[in-house]
Design an enzyme around this catalytic site. Structure first.
Site, PDB file in Angstrom:
ATOM      1  N   LYS A   1       0.855  -1.197   0.000  1.00 41.11           N
ATOM      2  CA  LYS A   1       0.000   0.000   0.000  1.00 41.11           C
ATOM      3  C   LYS A   1       0.885   1.238   0.000  1.00 41.11           C
ATOM      4  CE  LYS A   1       1.117   1.179   4.387  1.00 41.11           C
ATOM      5  NZ  LYS A   1       1.803   2.463   4.777  1.00 41.11           N
TER       6      LYS A   1
ATOM      7  N   ASP B   1      -1.492  -1.842  10.871  1.00 42.32           N
ATOM      8  CA  ASP B   1      -1.828  -1.649   9.457  1.00 42.32           C
ATOM      9  C   ASP B   1      -2.487  -2.859   8.815  1.00 42.32           C
ATOM     10  OD1 ASP B   1      -0.734   0.833   9.677  1.00 42.32           O
ATOM     11  OD2 ASP B   1       1.080   0.407   8.531  1.00 42.32           O
TER      12      ASP B   1
END
Length: 409
Positions: free
Chosen positions: A104, A231
């Site tokens: 990401k 995350d």
């Protein structure tokens, strides 16, 4: 009436009591078998075979010197294969699975406060991109230990690895006893601010759930994942999310960014320690812009330099001054080819959005001889499916060191 022996898949019958007839030559019947694969990789005979379930191969022969002599060979291959495959499918279940584990970027990253637990509150637009690892899972005969191997040196292969932590977490939450052989084909560099390890953990949770017949919901997997990393929860979104808290509060949103916008990732060999970056972070020196206004501007006007705010850039540039210089050089050399140039996460990857091509100096300067380069694009996933690697995804460079070792401790 005499009957011949059963031979393999063939049955031979004689219709009258006679001496062995004189038969010329039989031509071997030729037919094709069309094979397919089910999702769990068991094979079955395709329904479009030239033989239906009730069709047989029939061969007849007669001796010219006598009458009513007949040899009949009957064969129904599809019936046999269908029964065999159905039995295998019932017994075998899922035994192997290969999944894409994408990374990401943080399109913007605001740090909004300090928490009582020592962490910081953040507000960030996370988005999955097309660069990623591949992870192969195979059921292990062991009921006590997972085995992990990888192609990259320096990656821990024991319980320090988030993949193993995720599998242990899944077994703890569900009571299942599946253990695995796992091979991690790593493309995402470590210490890059790209969430590669978090993605690996989320992918492992998804895989373990598939092997167990989806005992847990995606929401449960997302909630559990917060126990081993902040995350990880994001990757259970559909690929674009507005994340708050420590990053574990995930608001799934439609992607505000067109998928055809390219980008280039440039990561020097040096890494930024996240702990060291936060140690140097000063809350009173951050941007004061409202993160929701950044999100709204991206939705309406797209990506631009002024919306790609990262409050961790100043402390990261203190930790690694060469990273600040790299960002400045990319902006200057790009001469407008990038819509925005910024650092992802806590570093040390510099992202240039708007072009897949790095500036020429990255190739020419000795200082950047060992830099990691990759083009990428924004991706999402479909409901109830894991992420898939785009066909066009490719890397300009990979990490140089490789290891095929297993953790046998």
């Amino acid at each position: 009436m005499s009957t011949c022996n059963f031979l393999g898949s063939y049955q031979l019958y004689t219709c009258c009591n006679v001496k062995k007839p004189h038969i010329g030559s039989f031509k071997k019947s030729s037919f094709s078998q069309s094979w397919s694969k089910r999702p769990n990789e068991s094979s079955y005979f395709h329904k479009n075979s030239q033989f239906g379930r009730s069709n047989f191969v029939i061969v007849k022969a007669s001796d010219s010197r006598t009458t009513r002599k007949q040899v009949e060979i009957t064969y129904n291959p599809e019936e046999k294969f269908n029964k065999l495959a159905d039995e295998v499918d019932r017994e075998a279940g899922l035994s192997r699975l290969t999944l894409f584990s994408p990374c990401k970027i943080n399109v913007f990253l605001r740090i909004t406060g300090k928490r009582d637990d020592g962490y910081h509150d953040l507000a960030s637009l996370f988005h999955v991109i097309s660069l990623g690892d591949k992870i192969k899972f195979s059921l292990s005969p062991s009921k006590s230990k997972d085995r992990l191997s990888t192609n990259v040196a320096g990656v821990p292969l024991d319980e320090r690895n988030l993949i193993i932590k995720a599998l242990n977490l899944y077994r703890k939450k569900t009571g299942t006893d599946n253990y695995f052989w796992i091979h991690l084909d790593k493309k995402v560099p470590t210490g890059a601010g790209l969430g590669g390890g978090s993605s690996n953990a989320a992918t492992a949770l998804w895989a373990a759930n598939q092997f167990s017949g989806s005992l847990a919901t995606e929401k449960e997997l997302q909630e559990w994942s917060g126990e081993i990393g902040s995350d990880i929860s994001f990757f259970f979104s559909h690929g674009a999310a507005y994340c708050t808290g420590r990053g574990e509060i995930v608001q799934d949103i439609p992607s505000p960014i067109p998928f055809d916008i390219p980008m280039v990732l440039i990561k020097p060999q040096q890494e930024c320690s996240t702990a060291e970056v936060y140690k140097r972070f000063q809350l009173d020196q951050t941007s004061k812009v409202d993160p929701l206004s950044l999100l709204e501007k991206i939705k309406t006007s797209g990506i631009s330099q002024d919306v790609c705010v990262n409050d961790l850039e100043p402390p990261a540039f203190e930790v690694l001054p060469s990273l600040k210089r790299l960002k400045q050089r990319v902006i200057a050399a790009g001469r407008g080819q990038y819509d925005a140039v910024f650092m992802s996460g806590s570093g040390s990857t510099i992202v240039g959005v708007g072009s897949p091509d790095p500036p020429q100096f990255v190739y020419d300067d000795e200082e950047y001889r060992d830099v990691f380069l990759s083009e990428a694009s924004f991706i999402t996933r479909a409901a109830n499916q894991w992420y898939e690697e785009p066909v066009s995804a490719s890397n300009y460079g990979d990490q140089a060191a490789f290891s095929g070792s297993f953790d046998n401790s």
